[in-house]
Design an enzyme around this catalytic site. Structure first.
Site, PDB file in Angstrom:
ATOM      1  N   CYS A  70       0.846  -1.185   0.000  1.00 29.50           N
ATOM      2  CA  CYS A  70       0.000   0.000   0.000  1.00 29.50           C
ATOM      3  C   CYS A  70       0.881   1.235   0.000  1.00 29.50           C
ATOM      4  CB  CYS A  70      -0.988   0.020   1.150  1.00 29.50           C
ATOM      5  SG  CYS A  70      -0.430  -0.631   2.698  1.00 29.50           S
ATOM      6  N   GLU A 122      -8.238   7.681   5.008  1.00 27.51           N
ATOM      7  CA  GLU A 122      -7.843   7.484   3.619  1.00 27.51           C
ATOM      8  C   GLU A 122      -9.014   7.202   2.693  1.00 27.51           C
ATOM      9  OE1 GLU A 122      -3.257   6.399   4.343  1.00 27.51           O
ATOM     10  OE2 GLU A 122      -4.488   4.745   3.656  1.00 27.51           O
TER      11      GLU A 122
END
Length: 178
Positions: A70, A122
């Site tokens: 990620c 996020e």
């Protein structure tokens, strides 16, 4: 050369539209600022998923099992391109070793890391692909180990020991359809 915490991330509104930028460190300082991110989940041809254990030096959720890799695209950066770049940096896997990464959805989430005091807020683009050849060669500063896991076994582990995993992993699996 700036460190990863000094790099710029793209701030977004509740619909995912860009509204500015700030540093990674600023975006993750409590109470957090919503920003664009991505999560990559690779599988093999048998259907297992590739997990990584985040290195102890990671500033958020260190030592926890998570999806293949990620990160954060820079402001205005192409998400699949940024994801392929991070996959090479974290796991040593180049685009030639995987099928093209395909975005399958977005996971808006937030989570506070009790160990570091940092916060994730996020707008997480979930990308999937298949490892077509080669073996992961993780950067030890990013990844302490990796494992191929059957999705059903992973779901059982998440249910039994959620604190062993990154808090976004269940949502990534849901978006990816695993």
């Amino acid at each position: 050369m700036p460190g990863r915490e000094d790099l710029a991330v793209e701030l977004v509104d509740e619909a995912g539209a860009a509204v500015g930028s700030c540093s990674v460190a600023e975006a993750h300082a409590a109470p957090g600022r919503t920003h664009r991110a991505f999560s990559v989940l690779l599988s093999d041809e048998a259907g297992r998923v590739l997990l990584q254990r985040r290195a102890a030096a990671k500033t958020r959720f260190a030592g926890r099992w998570s999806n293949t890799c990620c990160g954060h695209p820079g402001p205005g950066e192409d998400v699949p391109g940024a994801a392929a770049r991070r996959l090479a940096a974290e796991m040593g896997l180049t685009p030639e070793q995987t099928t093209p990464l395909t975005e399958v959805g977005v996971l808006p989430y937030q989570a506070a890391d009790p160990a570091s005091g940092r916060v994730e807020r996020e707008w997480d683009h979930v990308l999937v692909g298949t490892l077509a050849g080669g073996t992961p060669a993780p950067d030890p500063a990013e990844v302490s180990e990796y494992a191929w896991v059957w999705p059903a076994r992973l779901r059982a582990g998440l249910a039994a020991r959620p604190g062993d995993y990154s808090p976004w992993l269940p949502g990534v699996l849901d978006v990816a359809g695993d």
